[in-house]
Motif scaffolding. Structure first.
Motif, PDB file in Angstrom:
ATOM      1  N   UNK A 146       0.815  -1.222   0.000  1.00 58.61           N
ATOM      2  CA  UNK A 146       0.000   0.000   0.000  1.00 58.61           C
ATOM      3  C   UNK A 146       0.853   1.280   0.000  1.00 58.61           C
ATOM      4  N   UNK A 147       1.935   1.273   0.766  1.00 61.02           N
ATOM      5  CA  UNK A 147       2.832   2.430   0.796  1.00 61.02           C
ATOM      6  C   UNK A 147       3.514   2.614  -0.557  1.00 61.02           C
ATOM      7  N   UNK A 148       3.987   1.518  -1.122  1.00 62.41           N
ATOM      8  CA  UNK A 148       4.642   1.580  -2.438  1.00 62.41           C
ATOM      9  C   UNK A 148       3.675   2.096  -3.495  1.00 62.41           C
ATOM     10  N   UNK A 149       2.454   1.573  -3.479  1.00 64.04           N
ATOM     11  CA  UNK A 149       1.448   2.022  -4.450  1.00 64.04           C
ATOM     12  C   UNK A 149       1.165   3.511  -4.284  1.00 64.04           C
ATOM     13  N   UNK A 150       1.013   3.961  -3.043  1.00 64.43           N
ATOM     14  CA  UNK A 150       0.751   5.384  -2.798  1.00 64.43           C
ATOM     15  C   UNK A 150       1.921   6.242  -3.280  1.00 64.43           C
ATOM     16  N   UNK A 151       3.133   5.815  -3.000  1.00 68.66           N
ATOM     17  CA  UNK A 151       4.313   6.570  -3.442  1.00 68.66           C
ATOM     18  C   UNK A 151       4.414   6.627  -4.965  1.00 68.66           C
ATOM     19  N   UNK A 152       4.160   5.505  -5.613  1.00 67.20           N
ATOM     20  CA  UNK A 152       4.215   5.475  -7.080  1.00 67.20           C
ATOM     21  C   UNK A 152       3.126   6.373  -7.670  1.00 67.20           C
ATOM     22  N   UNK A 153       1.962   6.369  -7.067  1.00 67.79           N
ATOM     23  CA  UNK A 153       0.873   7.216  -7.569  1.00 67.79           C
ATOM     24  C   UNK A 153       1.196   8.694  -7.360  1.00 67.79           C
ATOM     25  N   UNK A 154       1.756   9.052  -6.209  1.00 70.46           N
ATOM     26  CA  UNK A 154       2.168  10.446  -5.977  1.00 70.46           C
ATOM     27  C   UNK A 154       3.197  10.856  -7.013  1.00 70.46           C
ATOM     28  N   UNK A 155       4.185  10.010  -7.192  1.00 75.49           N
ATOM     29  CA  UNK A 155       5.236  10.290  -8.184  1.00 75.49           C
ATOM     30  C   UNK A 155       4.633  10.423  -9.589  1.00 75.49           C
ATOM     31  N   UNK A 156       3.734   9.521  -9.938  1.00 75.24           N
ATOM     32  CA  UNK A 156       3.134   9.531 -11.280  1.00 75.24           C
ATOM     33  C   UNK A 156       2.286  10.775 -11.505  1.00 75.24           C
ATOM     34  N   UNK A 157       1.603  11.238 -10.476  1.00 75.77           N
ATOM     35  CA  UNK A 157       0.782  12.450 -10.614  1.00 75.77           C
ATOM     36  C   UNK A 157       1.676  13.657 -10.892  1.00 75.77           C
TER      37      UNK A 157
END
Length: 178
Positions: A26-37
């Motif tokens: 969940x943390x990795x997914x959130x970080x990747x999504x923040x980065x992608x945005x």
């Protein structure tokens, strides 16, 4: 549709690259999504605004200046969001602060890649349009040449040949050759 596929592939690659186990997913997914945005915002700013307004008008200094300034602004904002998201992971926060330049360089590299991609796409489109115009031009020329074969001229020539052959004229073979 192509953009959605490319972003999906990018997110999957980032998830695989940063994967550290199911408990941290969940943390990795959130970080990747923040980065992608943040990265997506910069890429679309570049492709939809900066390239058409500055690069295509050959304002290179302005284009690269705004590109660098945008990256300088977006990188710390992304890092603040990532830092906040990793509030329970002090070691990850230290690593993030220590490697800020990596985020900046990565974002700048991807932005330059999006520029190359956009220029390549535009070039291919222009080549396709150019080929289509050449094909249409050749078709027009062929149609023009076909229209120049006048049936009346052809009829008169055949009629003259017929008359010469009836007279058994020695000029008939020479006229046929011409």
């Amino acid at each position: 549709q192509t953009n959605s596929i490319l972003w999906s592939i990018y997110i999957i690659i980032m998830l695989l690259f940063n994967y550290s186990g199911p408990e941290n997913f969940p943390l990795t997914l959130a970080n990747v999504m923040i980065h992608s945005i943040f990265l997506g915002g910069l890429v679309y700013l570049n492709m939809l605004y900066l390239i058409p307004k500055y690069l295509s008008k050959k304002k290179l200094f302005t284009y690269f200046s705004i590109l660098i300034i945008s990256t300088i602004i977006a990188t710390p904002l992304e890092l603040i969001c990532l830092y906040w998201n990793m509030s329970h992971y002090v070691e990850a926060q230290r690593y993030l602060i220590k490697n800020q330049y990596v985020h900046f360089l990565f974002m700048f590299f991807v932005l330059n890649g999006s520029t190359v991609l956009k220029i390549g796409k535009e070039w291919l489109l222009q080549e396709r349009i150019k080929g289509d115009l050449e094909r249409r031009n050749l078709q027009s020329e062929l149609s023009f040449l076909k229209s120049q074969i006048n049936p009346h001229f052809l009829f008169n020539t055949l009629n003259s040949l017929y008359a010469l052959t009836l007279k058994k004229s020695d000029q008939a073979p020479e006229i046929v050759l011409r």
